[in-house]
Design a protein around this motif. Structure first.
Motif, mmCIF file in Angstrom:
data_model
loop_
_atom_site.group_PDB
_atom_site.id
_atom_site.type_symbol
_atom_site.label_atom_id
_atom_site.label_comp_id
_atom_site.label_asym_id
_atom_site.label_seq_id
_atom_site.Cartn_x
_atom_site.Cartn_y
_atom_site.Cartn_z
ATOM 1 N N UNK A 66 0.822 -1.202 0.000
ATOM 2 C CA UNK A 66 0.000 0.000 0.000
ATOM 3 C C UNK A 66 0.860 1.258 0.000
ATOM 4 N N UNK A 67 1.947 1.253 0.775
ATOM 5 C CA UNK A 67 2.802 2.436 0.831
ATOM 6 C C UNK A 67 3.528 2.679 -0.489
ATOM 7 N N UNK A 68 3.877 1.595 -1.192
ATOM 8 C CA UNK A 68 4.601 1.748 -2.456
ATOM 9 C C UNK A 68 3.672 2.047 -3.618
ATOM 10 N N UNK A 69 2.496 1.422 -3.602
ATOM 11 C CA UNK A 69 1.562 1.570 -4.719
ATOM 12 C C UNK A 69 0.188 1.949 -4.166
ATOM 13 N N UNK A 70 0.028 3.176 -3.692
ATOM 14 C CA UNK A 70 -1.227 3.576 -3.028
ATOM 15 C C UNK A 70 -2.445 3.359 -3.919
ATOM 16 N N UNK A 71 -3.408 2.604 -3.392
ATOM 17 C CA UNK A 71 -4.670 2.387 -4.088
ATOM 18 C C UNK A 71 -4.596 1.459 -5.277
ATOM 19 N N UNK A 72 -3.436 0.915 -5.590
ATOM 20 C CA UNK A 72 -3.299 0.070 -6.783
ATOM 21 C C UNK A 72 -3.832 -1.340 -6.567
ATOM 22 N N UNK A 73 -3.906 -1.784 -5.325
ATOM 23 C CA UNK A 73 -4.374 -3.142 -5.023
ATOM 24 C C UNK A 73 -5.748 -3.010 -4.369
ATOM 25 N N UNK A 466 17.049 3.074 4.528
ATOM 26 C CA UNK A 466 16.417 4.223 3.852
ATOM 27 C C UNK A 466 15.271 4.842 4.639
ATOM 28 N N UNK A 467 14.633 4.058 5.528
ATOM 29 C CA UNK A 467 13.521 4.609 6.302
ATOM 30 C C UNK A 467 13.985 5.720 7.239
ATOM 31 N N UNK A 468 15.223 5.658 7.709
ATOM 32 C CA UNK A 468 15.725 6.755 8.536
ATOM 33 C C UNK A 468 15.689 8.069 7.749
ATOM 34 N N UNK A 469 16.108 7.992 6.508
ATOM 35 C CA UNK A 469 16.112 9.187 5.650
ATOM 36 C C UNK A 469 14.689 9.689 5.429
ATOM 37 N N UNK A 470 13.779 8.770 5.141
ATOM 38 C CA UNK A 470 12.385 9.177 4.947
ATOM 39 C C UNK A 470 11.822 9.811 6.207
ATOM 40 N N UNK A 491 10.906 11.989 -4.810
ATOM 41 C CA UNK A 491 11.863 10.880 -4.755
ATOM 42 C C UNK A 491 11.538 9.913 -3.629
ATOM 43 N N UNK A 492 10.805 10.377 -2.598
ATOM 44 C CA UNK A 492 10.440 9.491 -1.495
ATOM 45 C C UNK A 492 9.541 8.360 -1.970
ATOM 46 N N UNK A 493 8.685 8.630 -2.951
ATOM 47 C CA UNK A 493 7.817 7.580 -3.482
ATOM 48 C C UNK A 493 8.638 6.493 -4.160
ATOM 49 N N UNK A 494 9.673 6.890 -4.899
ATOM 50 C CA UNK A 494 10.554 5.916 -5.537
ATOM 51 C C UNK A 494 11.276 5.070 -4.496
ATOM 52 N N UNK A 495 11.709 5.715 -3.423
ATOM 53 C CA UNK A 495 12.391 4.990 -2.352
ATOM 54 C C UNK A 495 11.447 4.014 -1.671
ATOM 55 N N UNK A 496 10.187 4.397 -1.521
ATOM 56 C CA UNK A 496 9.198 3.486 -0.943
ATOM 57 C C UNK A 496 8.998 2.252 -1.816
ATOM 58 N N UNK A 497 9.005 2.436 -3.118
ATOM 59 C CA UNK A 497 8.881 1.293 -4.025
ATOM 60 C C UNK A 497 10.086 0.364 -3.873
#
Length: 588
Positions: A66-73, A466-470, A491-497
């Motif tokens: 869900x965090x990487x692909x919001x609403x896609x599933x 990477x979550x520390x950076x986010x 760029x945070x969305x790309x990092x989440x993916x």
């Protein structure tokens, strides 16, 4: 008057208590199902904990997708997301980690390591597992009731947890609270067994300062749990009464959807105090057994006695004491008096001192050691690095001025998972690889084990670093969707993916471990009685795997501590605890 010469190594005194007759099973059911042998109970605990842990792993995938692909599933809506967050957290912290360290390793290792035939109260020990299993089934049953499981977050804060806008407010929260109450009842039976067995059932010569650090860690954790779990028990019962009978222990006067509720005068902050009075000691209820296990793994696989044994014991005790007075650092944003914030910040920083002592001692044990990079050793070293990294970020969060802006971000998720998720899981894997030969009589495949380690270790860092950076960017935790959040860059969305894809890959890679685990039962190389050439008592049993009663006709006699490696003049590079003393030996 002449000076008397006292021999350095005299035989320990005869047993003060006669051997107890064990209960012997009379059918397959009483031997393998309703069993009173601590070793079988340990496997039951571990099997149940790992099974429910796999469920928690799948729930974490739903969160990440869900965090990487919001609403896609389509099926991952807000309700499913918050239910997954809640169940994942509660299962991993309580039903998986606590159960496998205390119920699994505690049951298997304590009697063997202290030279006992079994736990002091075998029947109560059996009951403790079955109550734990019932608690787990009640928790999972919340997926099959109207509204599904609770989605209040794993901390279950009222008033949110029981109001109608929260997923699972009907039956989910009730089953969660009933399950926690049952879990605590079951653990109390098990914890008393661990403590009494350590204090009363040690074999001749096994003094407290000759016990392996694994036993010390489990013993201290059991004592802490018996002091901390009542806080959660009381909080669970009181919140259950608020939900079912309309009492107002934690529920203030409030209006919901235009309707004034009957609640009056309750304090939600009181629940937070009770929960975190359990919640922070819980970190060390998991960590202290892990510390003990890592100490034993490092000593055995580095072929060197543990550095500063007594200091390690006192550090375990100091950590246990200090962990009971740091719970408030989870509540800096609750509006507490600044002086309380100062007190909890000081105690939080103080607990880093005995923890750092343990890290220094591990490093000094490795200094100039004959390190064997076996799979258990790799997992122990992985824990060491991960725990230090996670502990450093914990020092930041222990300071009020830093914690306040970071407390609701992914920085806390990253820190918590490094310390409470990845580090203990690495120890669990290392311990299984280490003691699997004792449990089954066969070795696990080293090549597959090392592949499993490197995927798990590097993958964990790719997920959580990477979550520390986010978190520093300000990305909030527990949000179903970020929406139009101007302060979070694209760029945070790309990092989440990237994090999500890595999490899926690392989770699937755990199949290597399970393949190795089950295949080795039949095809693993025969291990012999002591494949690691370890000195501690569990490796000196007359049979491998040990039979019921562990020691055959006679209990062992202990002459030294469990870390007698590279002893000068010894015929081998280790001396078992139960081996008669050699000439000139001066053992602790």
């Amino acid at each position: 008057m002449t000076d008397a010469t006292v021999p350095q190594n005299v035989a320990p005194p005869p047993a003060e208590v006669e051997d107890v007759e064990l209960y012997h099973a009379h059918s397959w059911i009483t031997k393998y199902v309703f069993c009173q042998d601590a070793k079988v109970i340990a496997i039951q605990y571990a099997g149940t904990a790992i099974t429910v842990g796999i469920l928690a792993l799948v729930l974490s995938w739903l969160i990440r997708l869900q965090l990487a692909f919001p609403g896609a599933i389509p099926f991952i809506d807000a309700t499913v997301y918050y239910q997954s967050v809640t169940m994942h957290g509660m299962i991993m912290v309580v039903y998986m980690l606590t159960a496998i360290f205390l119920g699994g390793f505690g049951n298997y290792l304590i009697p063997l390591m202290v030279g006992a035939r079994d736990m002091v109260f075998p029947y109560v020990n059996m009951l403790s597992y079955w109550v734990y299993l019932i608690a787990t089934l009640v928790l999972v049953a919340s997926y099959f009731v109207p509204g599904g499981p609770t989605g209040a977050g794993w901390t279950l804060y009222p008033p949110q947890s029981i109001l109608t806008g929260t997923p699972g407010h009907e039956w989910g929260i009730i089953l969660m609270l009933v399950s926690l109450v049952l879990f605590i009842v079951g653990f109390t039976m098990g914890g008393l067994n661990y403590i009494v067995t350590v204090l009363q059932a040690r074999t001749r010569g096994m003094t407290l300062m000759r016990m392996p650090l694994t036993v010390w860690g489990i013993f201290a954790a059991a004592v802490m749990a018996l002091l901390a779990f009542p806080g959660l028990f009381v909080a669970g019962v009181m919140l259950l009464l608020d939900r079912t009978l309309g009492t107002s222990f934690f529920m203030p006067s409030l209006v919901e959807l235009g309707e004034r509720k009957d609640y009056v005068g309750g304090s939600p902050i009181l629940f937070q105090h009770l929960f975190w009075f359990f919640g922070h000691p819980e970190v060390y209820i998991v960590a202290l057994p892990a510390f003990g296990v890592v100490s034993d793994l490092i000593s055995v696989h580095a072929r060197k006695n543990i550095f500063g044994y007594r200091m390690m014991v006192w550090a375990i005790i100091a950590i246990g004491v200090l962990s009971m007075v740091v719970w408030g650092h989870h509540m800096y944003v609750s509006g507490m008096d600044p002086w309380f914030g100062f007190f909890f910040a000081v105690t939080t920083l103080a607990i880093a001192v005995p923890t750092a002592l343990k890290v220094y001692n591990w490093v000094l044990t490795l200094w100039h050691a004959d390190i064997h990079f076996t799979t258990p050793m790799l997992f122990a070293l992985g824990f060491l690095v991960t725990f230090v990294n996670g502990g450093i970020t914990g020092l930041y969060l222990g300071n009020v001025i830093v914690d306040v802006p970071l407390s609701a971000t992914l920085f806390v998720v990253a820190h918590f998972h490094m310390v409470m998720g990845i580090a203990p899981v690495l120890v669990i894997f290392g311990a299984i690889y280490h003691w699997y030969p004792k449990i089954t009589g066969r070795m696990m495949d080293e090549r597959l084990g090392k592949i499993h380690f490197w995927i798990t270790f590097l993958g964990a860092y790719a997920i959580f670093f990477p979550m520390h950076y986010l978190g520093v960017l300000g990305m909030p935790r527990r949000f179903y969707e970020m929406g139009e959040t101007a302060f979070v860059p694209a760029s945070a969305a790309t990092l989440n993916i990237f994090i999500t894809v890595t999490a899926l890959a690392v989770g699937v890679a755990q199949a290597i471990f399970f393949y190795n685990l089950f295949r080795s039962l039949k095809y693993g190389a025969p291990a012999g009685g002591n494949p690691w050439r370890a000195a501690s008592l569990e490796w000196q049993t007359p049979e491998t795997p040990p039979g019921h009663g562990n020691w055959g006709k006679h209990l062992p006699v202990v002459y030294r501590w469990p870390y007698a490696y590279s002893v000068p003049g010894a015929p081998e590079d280790y001396l078992p605890q139960n081996a008669p003393p050699v000439a000139g030996e001066h053992s602790p």
